[in-house]
Design an enzyme around this catalytic site. Structure first.
Site, PDB file in Angstrom:
ATOM      1  N   ALA A   1     -18.843 -40.094  65.824  1.00 54.55           N
ATOM      2  CA  ALA A   1     -18.854 -38.898  64.977  1.00 54.55           C
ATOM      3  C   ALA A   1     -17.568 -38.752  64.188  1.00 54.55           C
ATOM      4  O   ALA A   1     -17.111 -37.657  63.899  1.00 54.55           O
ATOM      5  CB  ALA A   1     -19.078 -37.667  65.850  1.00 54.55           C
ATOM      6  N   ALA A   2     -16.970 -39.885  63.827  1.00 54.11           N
ATOM      7  CA  ALA A   2     -15.658 -39.798  63.177  1.00 54.11           C
ATOM      8  C   ALA A   2     -15.741 -39.731  61.660  1.00 54.11           C
ATOM      9  O   ALA A   2     -14.780 -39.362  60.996  1.00 54.11           O
ATOM     10  CB  ALA A   2     -14.794 -40.976  63.599  1.00 54.11           C
TER      11      ALA A   2
ATOM     12  N   ARG B   1     -20.655 -37.820  51.262  1.00 58.57           N
ATOM     13  CA  ARG B   1     -21.809 -37.479  50.421  1.00 58.57           C
ATOM     14  C   ARG B   1     -22.402 -36.096  50.716  1.00 58.57           C
ATOM     15  O   ARG B   1     -23.290 -35.639  50.022  1.00 58.57           O
ATOM     16  CB  ARG B   1     -22.890 -38.561  50.545  1.00 58.57           C
ATOM     17  CG  ARG B   1     -22.578 -39.772  49.680  1.00 58.57           C
ATOM     18  CD  ARG B   1     -23.587 -40.866  49.884  1.00 58.57           C
ATOM     19  NE  ARG B   1     -23.401 -41.522  51.168  1.00 58.57           N
ATOM     20  CZ  ARG B   1     -24.328 -42.278  51.761  1.00 58.57           C
ATOM     21  NH1 ARG B   1     -25.508 -42.438  51.194  1.00 58.57           N
ATOM     22  NH2 ARG B   1     -24.073 -42.867  52.908  1.00 58.57           N
TER      23      ARG B   1
ATOM     24  N   THR C   1     -17.753 -49.090  62.630  1.00 61.61           N
ATOM     25  CA  THR C   1     -18.415 -48.648  63.864  1.00 61.61           C
ATOM     26  C   THR C   1     -17.911 -49.416  65.092  1.00 61.61           C
ATOM     27  O   THR C   1     -17.832 -48.857  66.180  1.00 61.61           O
ATOM     28  CB  THR C   1     -19.942 -48.809  63.730  1.00 61.61           C
ATOM     29  OG1 THR C   1     -20.224 -50.125  63.230  1.00 61.61           O
ATOM     30  CG2 THR C   1     -20.525 -47.800  62.763  1.00 61.61           C
TER      31      THR C   1
ATOM     32  N   GLU D   1     -25.528 -56.720  57.583  1.00 63.54           N
ATOM     33  CA  GLU D   1     -25.417 -55.499  56.784  1.00 63.54           C
ATOM     34  C   GLU D   1     -25.851 -55.751  55.343  1.00 63.54           C
ATOM     35  O   GLU D   1     -25.724 -56.878  54.834  1.00 63.54           O
ATOM     36  CB  GLU D   1     -23.965 -54.987  56.814  1.00 63.54           C
ATOM     37  CG  GLU D   1     -23.515 -54.501  58.173  1.00 63.54           C
ATOM     38  CD  GLU D   1     -24.415 -53.409  58.737  1.00 63.54           C
ATOM     39  OE1 GLU D   1     -24.657 -52.409  58.031  1.00 63.54           O
ATOM     40  OE2 GLU D   1     -24.889 -53.549  59.879  1.00 63.54           O
TER      41      GLU D   1
ATOM     42  N   ASN E   1     -26.943 -38.163  55.513  1.00 61.25           N
ATOM     43  CA  ASN E   1     -25.805 -38.514  54.673  1.00 61.25           C
ATOM     44  C   ASN E   1     -25.551 -37.502  53.573  1.00 61.25           C
ATOM     45  O   ASN E   1     -24.457 -37.423  53.042  1.00 61.25           O
ATOM     46  CB  ASN E   1     -26.013 -39.896  54.036  1.00 61.25           C
ATOM     47  CG  ASN E   1     -25.937 -40.997  55.081  1.00 61.25           C
ATOM     48  OD1 ASN E   1     -24.997 -41.032  55.875  1.00 61.25           O
ATOM     49  ND2 ASN E   1     -26.926 -41.856  55.107  1.00 61.25           N
TER      50      ASN E   1
ATOM     51  N   ALA F   1     -36.456  21.562  60.791  1.00 60.40           N
ATOM     52  CA  ALA F   1     -36.098  20.604  59.744  1.00 60.40           C
ATOM     53  C   ALA F   1     -34.795  20.998  59.068  1.00 60.40           C
ATOM     54  O   ALA F   1     -34.472  22.173  58.953  1.00 60.40           O
ATOM     55  CB  ALA F   1     -37.222  20.531  58.707  1.00 60.40           C
TER      56      ALA F   1
HETATM   57  C1  UD1 Z   1     -24.613 -48.467  60.385  1.00 67.81           C
HETATM   58  C2  UD1 Z   1     -24.946 -49.865  60.900  1.00 67.81           C
HETATM   59  C3  UD1 Z   1     -26.236 -50.350  60.219  1.00 67.81           C
HETATM   60  C4  UD1 Z   1     -27.366 -49.384  60.467  1.00 67.81           C
HETATM   61  C5  UD1 Z   1     -26.966 -47.983  60.047  1.00 67.81           C
HETATM   62  C6  UD1 Z   1     -27.995 -46.990  60.497  1.00 67.81           C
HETATM   63  C7  UD1 Z   1     -22.830 -50.935  61.361  1.00 67.81           C
HETATM   64  C8  UD1 Z   1     -21.835 -51.891  60.861  1.00 67.81           C
HETATM   65  N1  UD1 Z   1     -23.868 -50.747  60.569  1.00 67.81           N
HETATM   66  O1  UD1 Z   1     -24.313 -48.599  59.012  1.00 67.81           O
HETATM   67  O2  UD1 Z   1     -26.584 -51.631  60.725  1.00 67.81           O
HETATM   68  O3  UD1 Z   1     -28.529 -49.797  59.780  1.00 67.81           O
HETATM   69  O4  UD1 Z   1     -25.696 -47.591  60.640  1.00 67.81           O
HETATM   70  O5  UD1 Z   1     -27.728 -45.728  59.975  1.00 67.81           O
HETATM   71  O6  UD1 Z   1     -22.686 -50.375  62.423  1.00 67.81           O
HETATM   72  N2  UD1 Z   1     -18.442 -43.990  62.275  1.00 67.81           N
HETATM   73  C9  UD1 Z   1     -17.300 -43.749  62.965  1.00 67.81           C
HETATM   74  N3  UD1 Z   1     -16.166 -44.449  62.669  1.00 67.81           N
HETATM   75  C10 UD1 Z   1     -16.146 -45.414  61.722  1.00 67.81           C
HETATM   76  C11 UD1 Z   1     -17.339 -45.677  61.013  1.00 67.81           C
HETATM   77  C12 UD1 Z   1     -18.459 -44.961  61.320  1.00 67.81           C
HETATM   78  O7  UD1 Z   1     -17.259 -42.873  63.833  1.00 67.81           O
HETATM   79  O8  UD1 Z   1     -15.093 -46.014  61.528  1.00 67.81           O
HETATM   80  C13 UD1 Z   1     -19.638 -43.230  62.588  1.00 67.81           C
HETATM   81  C14 UD1 Z   1     -20.103 -42.394  61.420  1.00 67.81           C
HETATM   82  O9  UD1 Z   1     -19.555 -41.097  61.475  1.00 67.81           O
HETATM   83  C15 UD1 Z   1     -21.622 -42.374  61.623  1.00 67.81           C
HETATM   84  C16 UD1 Z   1     -21.905 -43.692  62.323  1.00 67.81           C
HETATM   85  O10 UD1 Z   1     -20.688 -44.120  62.875  1.00 67.81           O
HETATM   86  O11 UD1 Z   1     -22.022 -41.349  62.479  1.00 67.81           O
HETATM   87  C17 UD1 Z   1     -22.488 -44.749  61.392  1.00 67.81           C
HETATM   88  O12 UD1 Z   1     -21.563 -45.019  60.396  1.00 67.81           O
HETATM   89  P1  UD1 Z   1     -21.967 -45.341  58.898  1.00 67.81           P
HETATM   90  O13 UD1 Z   1     -20.764 -45.501  58.095  1.00 67.81           O
HETATM   91  O14 UD1 Z   1     -22.991 -44.368  58.450  1.00 67.81           O
HETATM   92  O15 UD1 Z   1     -22.639 -46.765  59.087  1.00 67.81           O
HETATM   93  P2  UD1 Z   1     -23.646 -47.461  58.095  1.00 67.81           P
HETATM   94  O16 UD1 Z   1     -22.869 -48.180  57.060  1.00 67.81           O
HETATM   95  O17 UD1 Z   1     -24.680 -46.518  57.664  1.00 67.81           O
HETATM   96 MG    MG Z   2     -24.939 -44.373  57.731  1.00 67.85          MG
END
Ligand code: UD1
Ligand code: MG
Length: 455
Positions: free
Chosen positions: A14-15, A20, A84, A155, A228, A424
């Site tokens: 949740a970072a 968007r 992630t 990806e 998003n 009243a």
């Molecule tokens: C990610 C997946 C992708 C998948 C998609 C589904 C990876 C590399 N890719 O992509 O395969 O199809 O989710 O929605 O994992 N977050 C952090 N710290 C970070 C980056 C992200 O906490 O440094 C959290 C974000 O807040 C979010 C989640 O991880 O809740 C997913 O991150 P996001 O950037 O949306 O990943 P996608 O590029 O969508």
């Molecule tokens: Mg995403």
């Protein structure tokens, strides 16, 4: 029998800022069905009875934590959002050896328990939740060999034209052994199109070591839908609301239009309840048999008894209403109010923190605050209980069978005893004894021959 079930650690990512969303509020605090996105995920995680829930926070971390003060959560900061994989790496020191780790996303709010359970129970070193999407763009693609075994996740930005066509995508949700996770997570690099540490690289690492990677394809696309943008949020809100409305209808509730109801909390409705369009239910609301709710009512934290009718545009908050009452249209019942059975509360009547006993009518244009009202009382149009002296609130007591004439002010503290009548237009400042008539207006005089001024 020995319980062989493993401990569960849930890690929630949740970072992210959620650029968007175009909002200063951290994304996971935006609400769906009256609850922050992250709260939906935490509530699902709690149903798994995990040994630990670890939330990776970053953007707006303090504000996020503040919203979950009462939850037992291990908060771990990810100072820079490097991907992630990097996010999960931050959780590594807090994971329990020997446990199974479930990774959830803070912005995928409607993830359901059944899928989480199935994923955890798969006898695999790594299990990933996938979904088939008509439009897979933006997501990580699931790459399988000709026998259907998973090879890796690629990806979007790293995908070849061949890979781009694949419709099975990663939901971001996975389960794996903590021991394996701790070992693999250090091996993830950022050598990719986005220079990010991809959690999805775990798949390749597992496959290369001959480990078993399991897949669960969800049929319920909504349950893995990520938020998003405000548009995503509004779309998922409607899906949630229509699902809730369908559940209610299946239990015998008549909903005039399932696309025009909002439940932001928990609504329990018995059979033969009817709900007209545009109503919003907030917090915990119970509607007993045969309750009818007119259009455009807002009802929060309330219990409404059998066969009671709430007419259009009524606001109810923190109230208990008995059987066979009639409330509204345009009534406002505020916290601490209780109506016993067969009461009538009419238009432009506000009742706050008051107990109203059975068969009492307050039908027009009144303010009743901090009052205790008996049975069979009639409160005339335009009656005001003057409960506030500028510093303190005081109570008005009106006993059974009292008749309050229209346009009266009852200056609290004051007691109108059983059977008394208020003429009243009176301003009552002293207690009235049983069955007496109290009247405080000046006598009417008639001036004969008086001429109205002319322009
Ligand atoms: C990610 C997946 C992708 C998948 C998609 C589904 C990876 C590399 N890719 O992509 O395969 O199809 O989710 O929605 O994992 N977050 C952090 N710290 C970070 C980056 C992200 O906490 O440094 C959290 C974000 O807040 C979010 C989640 O991880 O809740 C997913 O991150 P996001 O950037 O949306 O990943 P996608 O590029 O969508
Ligand atoms: Mg995403």
């Amino acid at each position: 029998m020995v319980n062989l079930e493993k401990k569960i650690n849930v890690v929630i990512l949740a970072a992210g800022k959620g650029t968007r969303m175009v909002s200063t509020k951290p994304k996971v605090l935006h609400q769906l069905a009256g609850k922050p996105l992250l709260k939906h995920v935490i509530d699902c995680a709690k149903l798994l009875n995990p040994a630990k829930i670890i939330v990776i926070h970053g953007y707006g971390g303090e504000e996020v934590q503040e919203n979950f003060k009462d939850e037992k959560i291990v908060w771990v900061e990810q100072k820079e959002q490097l991907g992630t994989g990097h996010a999960v790496l931050q959780a590594k020191p807090y994971l329990d050896n020997g446990a199974k780790c479930l990774i959830l996303l803070g912005d995928v709010p409607l993830i359901n328990l059944k899928e989480c359970n199935e994923l955890i129970k798969q006898h695999c070193d790594l299990s990933i939740l996938t979904v088939i999407r008509n439009d897979p763009s933006g997501y990580g693609r699931i790459i399988r060999d000709i026998s259907g075994n998973v090879l890796e996740i690629v990806e979007q930005k790293d995908a070849s034209p061949e890979h781009i066509k694949i419709k099975e995508v990663n939901t971001g949700i996975m389960a794996l052994e903590v021991d394996k996770l701790s070992y693999w997570i250090d091996k993830i690099t950022n050598h990719n199109a986005q220079n990010e540490y991809y959690l999805t690289d775990l798949v390749k690492l597992a496959v290369n070591e001959g480990c078993k990677v399991g897949i669960l394809i969800t049929e319920e696309e909504y349950s893995v839908e990520g938020i998003n943008s405000q548009n995503d949020l509004a779309k998922l809100e409607r899906i949630y609301q229509e699902m809730f409305a369908n559940k209610l209808m299946q239990s015998g509730v008549k909903i005039y239009d399932p696309s025009r109801i909002d439940v932001r909390g928990n609504l329990v409705a018995s059979s033969d309840v009817e709900i007209d369009v545009g109503c919003i239910f907030i917090g915990n609301v119970t509607l007993e048999n045969n309750v009818k709710i007119g259009p455009y009512c807002v009802i929060k934290d309330a219990t409404i008894g059998n066969a009671t009718i709430i007419e259009a545009y009524t606001h109810i908050d923190g109230v208990k209403i008995g059987n066979h009452c009639k409330v509204g249209p345009f009534a406002r019942l505020r916290p601490g109010t209780q109506l016993n059975e067969s009461c009538h509360i009419g238009n432009f009547v506000e009742v706050k923190n008051s107990q109203v006993d059975s068969s009492t009518n307050i039908n027009h244009l009144s303010y009743i605050g901090d009052s205790t009202i008996g049975k069979n009382v009639n409160i005339g149009a335009g009656t005001i209980t003057c409960n506030y002296d500028g510093a303190k609130k005081h109570r008005t007591i009106i006993e059974d069978n009292v008749f309050v004439g229209s346009d009266s002010q009852l200056v609290a503290p004051v007691k109108i005893k059983a059977g008394a009548t208020i003429g009243a237009g009176s301003t009552i400042t002293k207690d009235v004894e049983p069955d007496e008539l109290a009247i405080s207006r000046s006598k009417q005089i008639t001036i004969t021959g008086w001429k109205r001024p002319k322009k």
